[in-house]
Design a protein around this motif. Structure first.
Motif, PDB file in Angstrom:
ATOM      1  N   ALA A 171       2.422  -3.141   1.149  1.00  0.00           N
ATOM      2  CA  ALA A 171       2.221  -3.090   2.603  1.00  0.00           C
ATOM      3  C   ALA A 171       1.411  -1.849   2.988  1.00  0.00           C
ATOM      4  CB  ALA A 171       3.563  -3.108   3.323  1.00  0.00           C
ATOM      5  N   ILE A 172       1.713  -0.726   2.365  1.00  0.00           N
ATOM      6  CA  ILE A 172       0.947   0.498   2.634  1.00  0.00           C
ATOM      7  C   ILE A 172      -0.517   0.304   2.240  1.00  0.00           C
ATOM      8  CG2 ILE A 172       0.615   2.909   1.902  1.00  0.00           C
ATOM      9  CD1 ILE A 172       3.723   3.121   1.854  1.00  0.00           C
ATOM     10  N   GLN A 173      -0.754  -0.337   1.111  1.00  0.00           N
ATOM     11  CA  GLN A 173      -2.132  -0.615   0.682  1.00  0.00           C
ATOM     12  C   GLN A 173      -2.851  -1.497   1.710  1.00  0.00           C
ATOM     13  OE1 GLN A 173      -3.897   0.813  -1.806  1.00  0.00           O
ATOM     14  NE2 GLN A 173      -2.046   2.060  -1.950  1.00  0.00           N
ATOM     15  N   GLU A 174      -2.120  -2.451   2.266  1.00  0.00           N
ATOM     16  CA  GLU A 174      -2.691  -3.336   3.283  1.00  0.00           C
ATOM     17  C   GLU A 174      -3.020  -2.551   4.558  1.00  0.00           C
ATOM     18  OE1 GLU A 174      -4.073  -7.142   4.356  1.00  0.00           O
ATOM     19  OE2 GLU A 174      -3.513  -6.314   2.415  1.00  0.00           O
ATOM     20  N   LEU A 175      -2.155  -1.635   4.954  1.00  0.00           N
ATOM     21  CA  LEU A 175      -2.439  -0.789   6.114  1.00  0.00           C
ATOM     22  C   LEU A 175      -3.700   0.039   5.871  1.00  0.00           C
ATOM     23  CD1 LEU A 175       1.106   0.558   7.123  1.00  0.00           C
ATOM     24  CD2 LEU A 175      -0.188  -1.286   8.211  1.00  0.00           C
ATOM     25  N   LEU A 176      -3.791   0.613   4.683  1.00  0.00           N
ATOM     26  CA  LEU A 176      -4.963   1.423   4.339  1.00  0.00           C
ATOM     27  C   LEU A 176      -6.234   0.576   4.311  1.00  0.00           C
ATOM     28  CD1 LEU A 176      -3.383   3.677   1.570  1.00  0.00           C
ATOM     29  CD2 LEU A 176      -4.197   4.428   3.828  1.00  0.00           C
ATOM     30  N   ARG A 177      -6.129  -0.636   3.773  1.00  0.00           N
ATOM     31  CA  ARG A 177      -7.282  -1.539   3.699  1.00  0.00           C
ATOM     32  C   ARG A 177      -7.789  -1.904   5.094  1.00  0.00           C
ATOM     33  NH1 ARG A 177      -8.530  -6.752   3.471  1.00  0.00           N
ATOM     34  NH2 ARG A 177      -6.441  -7.603   3.628  1.00  0.00           N
ATOM     35  N   ASN A 178      -6.877  -1.997   6.060  1.00  0.00           N
ATOM     36  CA  ASN A 178      -7.242  -2.382   7.425  1.00  0.00           C
ATOM     37  C   ASN A 178      -7.387  -1.196   8.375  1.00  0.00           C
ATOM     38  OD1 ASN A 178      -7.303  -5.456   7.563  1.00  0.00           O
ATOM     39  ND2 ASN A 178      -5.466  -5.035   6.363  1.00  0.00           N
ATOM     40  N   SER A 179      -7.320   0.006   7.828  1.00  0.00           N
ATOM     41  CA  SER A 179      -7.520   1.218   8.613  1.00  0.00           C
ATOM     42  C   SER A 179      -8.975   1.271   9.072  1.00  0.00           C
ATOM     43  CB  SER A 179      -7.189   2.435   7.747  1.00  0.00           C
ATOM     44  OG  SER A 179      -7.441   3.622   8.438  1.00  0.00           O
ATOM     45  N   GLY A 180      -9.163   1.444  10.366  1.00  0.00           N
ATOM     46  CA  GLY A 180     -10.517   1.516  10.911  1.00  0.00           C
ATOM     47  C   GLY A 180     -11.041   0.170  11.379  1.00  0.00           C
ATOM     48  N   THR A 181     -10.373  -0.909  11.011  1.00  0.00           N
ATOM     49  CA  THR A 181     -10.743  -2.233  11.522  1.00  0.00           C
ATOM     50  C   THR A 181      -9.621  -2.756  12.414  1.00  0.00           C
ATOM     51  OG1 THR A 181      -9.927  -3.289   9.491  1.00  0.00           O
ATOM     52  CG2 THR A 181     -12.297  -2.840   9.635  1.00  0.00           C
ATOM     53  N   GLN A 182      -8.481  -3.051  11.809  1.00  0.00           N
ATOM     54  CA  GLN A 182      -7.343  -3.510  12.603  1.00  0.00           C
ATOM     55  C   GLN A 182      -6.599  -2.335  13.233  1.00  0.00           C
ATOM     56  OE1 GLN A 182      -4.689  -6.116  10.500  1.00  0.00           O
ATOM     57  NE2 GLN A 182      -3.247  -6.261  12.196  1.00  0.00           N
ATOM     58  N   PHE A 183      -6.464  -1.263  12.480  1.00  0.00           N
ATOM     59  CA  PHE A 183      -5.619  -0.138  12.902  1.00  0.00           C
ATOM     60  C   PHE A 183      -6.401   1.147  13.106  1.00  0.00           C
ATOM     61  CE2 PHE A 183      -3.026  -2.730   9.887  1.00  0.00           C
ATOM     62  CZ  PHE A 183      -2.209  -3.323  10.829  1.00  0.00           C
ATOM     63  N   PRO A 242      -7.413   4.576  12.378  1.00  0.00           N
ATOM     64  CA  PRO A 242      -7.346   5.251  11.081  1.00  0.00           C
ATOM     65  C   PRO A 242      -6.508   6.531  11.084  1.00  0.00           C
ATOM     66  CG  PRO A 242      -9.567   5.387  12.005  1.00  0.00           C
ATOM     67  CD  PRO A 242      -8.779   4.475  12.885  1.00  0.00           C
ATOM     68  N   GLU A 243      -6.517   7.271  12.166  1.00  0.00           N
ATOM     69  CA  GLU A 243      -5.702   8.485  12.228  1.00  0.00           C
ATOM     70  C   GLU A 243      -4.218   8.145  12.266  1.00  0.00           C
ATOM     71  OE1 GLU A 243      -6.903  11.409  15.112  1.00  0.00           O
ATOM     72  OE2 GLU A 243      -9.021  10.973  14.753  1.00  0.00           O
ATOM     73  N   LEU A 244      -3.879   7.102  13.011  1.00  0.00           N
ATOM     74  CA  LEU A 244      -2.474   6.709  13.107  1.00  0.00           C
ATOM     75  C   LEU A 244      -1.953   6.131  11.799  1.00  0.00           C
ATOM     76  CD1 LEU A 244      -2.005   5.129  16.660  1.00  0.00           C
ATOM     77  CD2 LEU A 244      -1.417   7.430  15.862  1.00  0.00           C
ATOM     78  N   VAL A 245      -2.795   5.464  11.045  1.00  0.00           N
ATOM     79  CA  VAL A 245      -2.350   4.915   9.760  1.00  0.00           C
ATOM     80  C   VAL A 245      -1.833   6.032   8.862  1.00  0.00           C
ATOM     81  CG1 VAL A 245      -3.091   3.793   7.611  1.00  0.00           C
ATOM     82  CG2 VAL A 245      -3.762   2.822   9.816  1.00  0.00           C
ATOM     83  N   GLY A 246      -2.578   7.113   8.770  1.00  0.00           N
ATOM     84  CA  GLY A 246      -2.149   8.254   7.940  1.00  0.00           C
ATOM     85  C   GLY A 246      -0.832   8.829   8.419  1.00  0.00           C
ATOM     86  N   GLU A 247      -0.679   8.987   9.722  1.00  0.00           N
ATOM     87  CA  GLU A 247       0.562   9.520  10.282  1.00  0.00           C
ATOM     88  C   GLU A 247       1.720   8.548  10.060  1.00  0.00           C
ATOM     89  OE1 GLU A 247       0.914  12.660  11.407  1.00  0.00           O
ATOM     90  OE2 GLU A 247      -1.179  12.857  10.804  1.00  0.00           O
ATOM     91  N   PHE A 248       1.438   7.261  10.205  1.00  0.00           N
ATOM     92  CA  PHE A 248       2.472   6.246  10.017  1.00  0.00           C
ATOM     93  C   PHE A 248       2.986   6.261   8.578  1.00  0.00           C
ATOM     94  CE2 PHE A 248       4.027   1.921   9.231  1.00  0.00           C
ATOM     95  CZ  PHE A 248       4.896   1.761  10.294  1.00  0.00           C
ATOM     96  N   ILE A 249       2.088   6.352   7.637  1.00  0.00           N
ATOM     97  CA  ILE A 249       2.477   6.359   6.219  1.00  0.00           C
ATOM     98  C   ILE A 249       3.353   7.576   5.933  1.00  0.00           C
ATOM     99  CG2 ILE A 249       1.587   6.606   3.860  1.00  0.00           C
ATOM    100  CD1 ILE A 249      -0.772   4.765   4.795  1.00  0.00           C
ATOM    101  N   LYS A 250       3.068   8.704   6.552  1.00  0.00           N
ATOM    102  CA  LYS A 250       3.909   9.898   6.380  1.00  0.00           C
ATOM    103  C   LYS A 250       5.341   9.643   6.828  1.00  0.00           C
ATOM    104  CE  LYS A 250       0.189  13.231   7.146  1.00  0.00           C
ATOM    105  NZ  LYS A 250      -0.341  14.230   8.113  1.00  0.00           N
TER     106      LYS A 250
END
Length: 177
Positions: free
Chosen positions: A153-165, A167-175
């Motif tokens: 799921a984390i890999q999927e979030l990273l893959r969609n960072s900057g398109t669906q999500f 990108p700054e929030l993805v990094g914070e969310f993963i933390k």
């Protein structure tokens, strides 16, 4: 019908259910990660809890369909954010949270719904709810697929960072995970 009965009915229909509670908890964690005030975290938590409220007006057969949705069925599902917005917006004191619910399926690249907002046009709390919603949906079984592992799921979030999500929030969310 008194308020407790309404909440019990909504829960029995699976509209809030465990998914809403998990999204709410993820929103609280993310709010703390972002340094939001306790009031803001509370609003984010409530909006996360009720983000799928509009599904109360969507046919249960569509919500539980095990296979791919038709174009018409997907159009029906997409109405839930606007319906939830109208329901929450009619409750005094919930107007801000209603807006966060309305935009939780907008995408960073502008290809979301219902308004095709892009980037910073999407309210911050809607972006947080969208991330929490997607992560929880991926990591739990659905009628149409098995749960992904936390790592996948984390890999999927990273893959969609900057398109669906965002990108700054993805990094914070993963933390927060």
């Amino acid at each position: 019908m008194e308020d407790r009965t309404v909440i019990k009915t909504i829960n029995a229909e699976g509209i809030i259910g465990q998914h809403g509670y998990r999204v709410s908890r993820l929103c609280v964690s993310m709010g703390r990660q972002l340094g939001l005030t306790e009031r803001a975290i509370t609003e984010l938590s409530i909006a996360g809890l009720f983000h799928d409220l509009g599904k109360i007006a969507v046919c249960r057969a569509i919500l539980e369909k095990p296979g791919k949705l038709t174009t018409e069925e997907y159009t029906e599902i997409k109405r839930h954010s606007e319906i939830g917005y109208r329901i929450l917006g009619s409750v005094r004191g919930m107007e801000n949270m209603a807006e966060f619910v309305l935009y939780h399926h907008e995408r960073w690249d502008g290809k979301g719904y219902p308004r095709q907002l892009k980037g910073g046009e999407i309210p911050l709390y809607s972006r947080v709810i969208g991330l929490a919603d997607a992560y929880d949906a991926m990591t739990n079984n659905r009628s149409y697929r098995k749960a992904l592992s936390k790592k996948a799921a984390i890999q999927e979030l990273l893959r969609n960072s900057g398109t669906q999500f965002d990108p700054e929030l993805v990094g914070e969310f993963i933390k927060t995970l």
